[in-house]
Design an enzyme around this catalytic site. Structure first.
Site, PDB file in Angstrom:
ATOM      1  N   LYS A  72      43.759  12.221  27.155  1.00  0.00           N
ATOM      2  CA  LYS A  72      44.558  13.106  26.293  1.00  0.00           C
ATOM      3  C   LYS A  72      45.439  13.985  27.183  1.00  0.00           C
ATOM      4  O   LYS A  72      44.962  14.507  28.203  1.00  0.00           O
ATOM      5  CB  LYS A  72      43.611  13.971  25.449  1.00  0.00           C
ATOM      6  CG  LYS A  72      44.317  14.836  24.401  1.00  0.00           C
ATOM      7  CD  LYS A  72      43.308  15.661  23.584  1.00  0.00           C
ATOM      8  CE  LYS A  72      43.996  16.439  22.464  1.00  0.00           C
ATOM      9  NZ  LYS A  72      43.038  17.218  21.654  1.00  0.00           N
ATOM     10  N   SER A 107      43.816  16.913  16.579  1.00  0.00           N
ATOM     11  CA  SER A 107      44.944  16.794  17.465  1.00  0.00           C
ATOM     12  C   SER A 107      44.863  15.597  18.410  1.00  0.00           C
ATOM     13  O   SER A 107      45.879  15.184  18.956  1.00  0.00           O
ATOM     14  CB  SER A 107      45.048  18.059  18.319  1.00  0.00           C
ATOM     15  OG  SER A 107      43.946  18.174  19.191  1.00  0.00           O
ATOM     16  N   SER A 153      39.287  18.339  16.351  1.00  0.00           N
ATOM     17  CA  SER A 153      40.330  17.499  16.953  1.00  0.00           C
ATOM     18  C   SER A 153      39.835  16.207  17.586  1.00  0.00           C
ATOM     19  O   SER A 153      40.646  15.367  17.969  1.00  0.00           O
ATOM     20  CB  SER A 153      41.108  18.303  18.005  1.00  0.00           C
ATOM     21  OG  SER A 153      42.017  19.158  17.380  1.00  0.00           O
TER      22      SER A 153
END
Lengths: 497, 483, 95
Positions: free
Chosen positions: A78, A159, A183
């Site tokens: 990420k 997210s 997330s």
């Protein structure tokens, strides 16, 4: 194209250990998949060449007898984790071009164990969002398609949307995520994969771009419970550089896998039956409970009375911390700095440079949250908002500790809906409701995992969430694997590579 | 006596509270492993966290905590075993995080006190509100480029103690005495080097005035970053007078931040375009609350050095020094230590006189610090022994000292080399005197009539003995022989 | 609590964000909605409840006073948008 990219981490480990294929072959397969599915927008910065070099190095190490836990396993990272020499953006314009001169502890741990990084995965800007539509680098597309509207692009959740999409589409074997209010778990549920948010303090936050420091926690996203356990074993650990990380040994997270749930008590919190939740979600939740009962678990109705307060409290705590954490992005030391106003050679003042840089560098959702955060912390409101929210957190944490006196794990739905269309995205507070089931565990700091268990009527994956006691991820993974086995979720997304 | 201001409408009382920022003596910064060394090349003493790079986290330096506790114990303060670091949010170019880590709600040190020493042996106890730990900011340099400012983060994150007094001070002399005493205590404790020129200690001085006898506080101004004891006094005196004049002419004091301009000797408003600051304090979520245990505090307490007040009392009691002399000698730890080395096993009063008289005078004149004194404490002790044993006279000692100061040689060596050893042997002096008396009968007669003329014989004896005769013995013999 | 255009301007100023005039009313509406949502908390009784300071229930750990960082200006300045020698450079600060 070989289909090595579709293997789980456990399968790939076995295959490489047996010499069936090399990391270079496995990694090449992922690189091909990334190229084939570039349209998903999962990566902000793919690093295929570096990945193949790392894979070759992993193969050499293996030949030399190295047996790192993740040796040669291609993962996506990420883009909130700082990676040395590789652009790290937090999906924000304000960090465009930023190349850290340091490696986050979590990614360093993964590298130590031999992992191969395929590149940096898209996310909501500064991890603020539940749909991955706030990234400066474009939306991420969910590889699943609705049978009702097959041409509609769906959100992957957020997210960690790029991570979820990439893992679901088989672009990588696993990915790192971070979870502040859901997330990891929410996008995992939307994309039909497994995502674990560990206990707060289990993984170091050092080198992870901060959103809300008291909530942020890194965790694994993969295609099986076992893979999550393997990744967590590498990611987790005490870090003297993060004094909120906890100095407790890292166990073998796969140790109790397969032990079943016989004799365990699983709590069903009544407060998670919210108004307007689709019947199919409630049904799947109850079916999962039934399956666990069939495996010998005891299902216990429990109460977490402050559940409804978690989301409003979260939307005070997270923006407040974010408004302060994001103050450092000012165009002085790194990242984006606005050009002087048109027609002028330079800014008239530092103030103007700050405000213009931040106004242009942050997207609308981030700006909204920064302003909310500044407002709730401002003079006169601190007690009414921030301290009130912290008191509510205490109540939420107490709810969970009481519940865990009765039960070993708690079972809930992960999300109140399946993935929705990018164009159908709800706005404002309605959007925040996506996190209604994931936020309470974040506020209490306890571990939670989302496991795919079934499909919506439109053919979209749905997940359930299991919550566990602090630092008892081993037991949580054991229950999660029982859920996984019982659900036998084998469906694959349409846009899979 | 507290200073007051006699205005046109009556007498005004000055009320002062001080916030002193003292840089904590430590190797590394409060939350990072970067060095605190002064004067390094720009951005060299900067760790990644000091530059607030994304994802960097603060880790608390144990020594800074210990130093804050030590300072607290030095002012007899309550140590708060539980304290919390808060973020103070504001934007500035040399504040990379966009917030300063400080302690607003739960400081590490609570209430304490400090005794200030005023003229004529007077002293007063001043209340201290708190001490908290916080980060220093970096430095902006404005004069290197016409359009840009340059930022150096070497100071960023160095630990500061903010020591907040109660509004107990009543004049410029008290304010400067407070700073002097606080500096002395911190230097004794070794928690701050007290180097005001380098900015290791600086004061924000809050001044208000009120009619004598009033118990309400007037509106105060805060004069920021005053960095010398003398400027503190001047700033207070200027600011108090300004406020009285303002009030007496029907004006109002505006609560504001001001700057002291030492060249003009005045304070002036730091008119900020912005409205009042809103620092949005909240507990830093990157740092867990600090919980000390009593053992930690006790260990520091057990190891506390003798502080100036105790040392002064001991100097009075043990060495028989006056309150004033003791005060002068203990003001700096180095001076007290130097004196004790000189006085040990010797005449303490004589030692005190020589340290404060000849030595301080010579150092002052030469512009040399005590630490670099060419005459060591042991050497000065040697000189004092020579005086006490009548090896040389006090008069000769001054000459010897001057040579010692210049050459660094010992007193004995100089006395030997120059043959300065004085003659105290009465027989030898008597012989010389008898010869002079025999050779000068007319002078003898005159001296018998007018005793003032005995001095001529003293001069003759000194001449005959090469200046080495003990003047006491000479006088005694002359008195015996010439009545 | 309803957020006005002025409050938006004030929050934007505090947060150093340039907000376009035409966006202020919209933002006021959005921020009001969020605040309206979080104000549900008013109904929860938190008397005698301590604010949560740490979900891990721990207290600060400290490090030894050792110099083990710094002296690497290139690592610190590598991403600077503007620098002069080893200084960061910014538009003139008016004091």
């Amino acid at each position: 194209m070989s289909e090595l990219n579709r293997l789980t981490i456990a399968q790939a480990r076995k295959g490489m250990a047996e010499g069936a294929f090399s990391s270079v072959e496995l990694t090449q397969s992922c690189v091909d998949a990334m190229e084939a599915r570039a349209d998903l927008g999962a990566f902000i910065t793919p690093t295929p060449e570096a990945a193949l070099e790392a894979a070759a190095e992993a193969d050499r190490k293996r030949a030399a007898g190295d047996e790192g836990a993740l040796l040669g396993i291609p993962l996506g990272i990420k883009d909130l984790f700082c990676t040395e020499g590789v652009q790290t953006t937090a999906a924000s314009r304000i960090l465009e071009g930023f190349k850290p001169t340091y490696e986050s502890t979590v990614t360093r741990n993964l590298l130590r164990d031999g992992a191969v990084f395929l590149g940096k995965l898209n996310l909501d800007e500064f991890a603020m969002g539940s749909s991955n539509t706030t990234s400066y680098y474009g939306n991420v597309v969910n590889p699943w398609q609705s049978s009702d509207k097959p041409n509609m692009q769906l959100v992957p959740g957020g997210s960690s949307g790029g991570s979820a999409s990439a893992v679901a589409a088989r672009l990588c074997l696993g990915a790192t995520g971070t979870d502040t209010g859901g997330s990891i778990r929410q996008p995992a549920a939307f994309c039909g994969i497994t995502g674990l948010k560990p206990t707060y303090g289990r993984c170091s936050r050092w080198g992870v771009v901060a959103f809300a420091s008291s909530l942020d926690q890194a965790g694994p996203m993969a295609r099986s419970v076992e893979d999550c356990g393997l990744m967590l074993g590498s990611m987790a650990g005490y870090d003297p550089m993060d004094t909120t990380s906890v100095d407790t040994p890292v166990p073998d997270y796969t140790a109790e896998l397969g032990a079943g749930v016989k004799g365990l008590k699983i709590g069903i919190p009544q407060e998670y039956r919210v108004d307007g939740m689709p019947e199919e979600i409630e049904k799947l939740w109850m079916e999962t409970a039934e399956r666990l009962r069939a495996e010998g678990a005891e299902i216990v109705e429990i109460s977490l009375p402050h559940t409804h307060a978690a989301l409003p409290a979260y939307y005070i705590v997270a923006p407040a911390e974010a408004s302060s954490n994001l103050a450092r992005y000012d165009g002085v030391r790194y990242g984006f700095r606005s050009d002087a106003p048109e027609g002028l050679p330079e800014f008239s003042s530092l103030e103007e440079m700050y405000a213009t840089t931040r106004g242009e560098g942050f997207g609308p959702e981030v700006q909204r949250r920064i302003m909310i955060g500044a407002y709730v912390l401002s003079a006169g409101f601190y007690d009414a908002y921030y301290n009130k929210a912290r008191r509510v957190r205490t109540l939420i944490a107490q709810d969970f500790s009481r519940a865990f006196e009765q039960v070993d794990a708690i079972l809930t739905p992960t999300t109140p809906s399946p993935a929705f269309g990018i164009t159908e995205e709800p706005t404002g507070v309605e959007m925040y409701m996506n996190d209604v089931f994931t936020v309470p565990a974040s506020m209490a700091g306890i571990p939670g995992i989302s496991v795919p268990v079934g499909m919506s009527k439109d053919g979209l994956p749905l997940g359930v969430q299991l919550l566990g006691k602090p630092f008892e991820e081993v037991g949580l993974l054991r229950v999660a694997q029982a859920v996984e086995t019982a659900a036998d979720f084998t469906a694959a997304p349409q846009l899979m590579a | 006596m507290a200073q007051t201001i006699k205005g046109q409408t009556g007498e005004w009382e000055i009320v002062i509270g001080m916030e002193v920022h003292a840089q904590v003596l430590s190797e590394s910064k409060l939350f990072s492993g970067a060095s605190t060394t002064f004067g390094k090349a720009p951005n060299h003493n900067v760790a990644l966290v000091d530059a607030a790079l994304p994802g960097m986290l603060p880790v608390l330096n144990e020594e800074c905590v210990r130093q804050a506790v030590r300072s607290g114990l030095g002012i007899k303060a309550a140590i708060n075993l539980y304290s919390v670091f808060d973020r103070k949010n504001y934007f500035y170019a040399d504040l990379p995080q966009g917030y300063q880590i400080s302690q607003l709600y739960h400081p590490i040190v609570g209430e304490g006190e400090l005794t200030i020493d005023l003229e004529e042996g007077e002293s007063r106890v001043i209340g201290i509100e708190r001490i908290h730990l916080e980060q220093d900011a970096g430095k902006s340099i404005h004069d290197q480029d016409p359009h840009r400012s340059f930022i150096d983060l070497n100071r960023t994150g160095v630990a500061l103690m903010e020591i907040v007094s109660k509004p107990d001070l009543r004049g410029g002399d008290e304010a400067s005495a407070y700073m002097t005493k606080l500096r002395s205590i911190l230097r004794y404790l070794g928690t701050c080097d007290g180097n005001m020129e380098q900015g290791s200690m600086r004061a924000d001085v809050n001044v208000s005035v009120r009619p004598m006898g009033s118990t309400e506080l007037g509106t105060r101004t805060e004069t920021k970053n005053v960095n010398s004891v003398r400027f503190i006094r001047q700033a207070v005196e200027y600011e108090a007078r300004r406020q009285v004049e303002l009030l007496e002419s029907g004006g109002k004091v505006v609560q504001e931040t001001r700057l002291y301009d030492p060249t003009k000797g005045e304070t002036r408003s730091m008119r900020s375009k912005e409205e009042a600051h809103d620092y949005r304090y909240f507990p830093d979520p990157d740092l867990l609350p600090l919980q000390l245990n009593q053992d930690f505090v006790d260990a520091i307490a057990a190891d506390l050095p003798e502080l100036p007040d105790e040392k002064r009392a001991r100097f009075e009691a043990d060495y028989g020094l006056s309150n004033y002399d003791a005060g002068v000698l203990v003001a700096e730890k180095e001076t007290g230590d130097f004196f004790e080395t000189v006085a040990k096993g010797r005449d303490a009063k004589l030692a005190a006189n020589w340290v404060m008289g000849e030595l301080f005078g010579a150092l002052n004149k030469a512009g040399v610090e005590l630490a670099n004194s060419p005459v060591s404490a042991d050497a000065l002790g040697g000189l004092i022994e020579a005086i006490a044993s009548d090896t040389i006279s006090g008069r000769t000692a001054k000459d010897v000292f001057a040579i010692m100061f210049e050459t660094g040689k010992s007193a004995d060596a100089i006395i030997d080399e120059q043959g300065l050893k004085q003659i105290s042997d009465e027989g030898a002096i008597e012989t010389a005197l008898d010869e002079i008396i025999a050779a000068n009968p007319a002078q003898v007669e005159k001296a018998k009539e007018n005793p003032k003329l005995k001095g001529w014989f003293v001069g003759q004896v000194m001449k005959a003995t090469g200046g080495q005769a003990n003047p006491g013995v000479v006088n005694k013999l002359i008195n015996q022989k010439l009545g | 609590m309803s957020i006005t255009r002025e409050t938006v301007e004030q929050a934007a100023r505090l947060a150093r964000l340039t907000v376009a005039d035409e966006d202020k009313d919209r933002l006021a509406g959005e921020l009001s909605a969020i605040l309206g949502f979080v104000e549900q908390l008013d109904e929860i009784n938190t008397d005698n409840v301590e604010p949560l300071t740490s979900v891990v229930g721990a207290t600060a750990r400290m490090r030894k006073d050792e110099v083990n960082a710094g002296d690497y200006p290139e690592r610190v300045l590598a991403n600077a948008p503007d620098r002069v020698t080893d200084f960061y450079a910014v538009p003139k600060v008016v004091e």
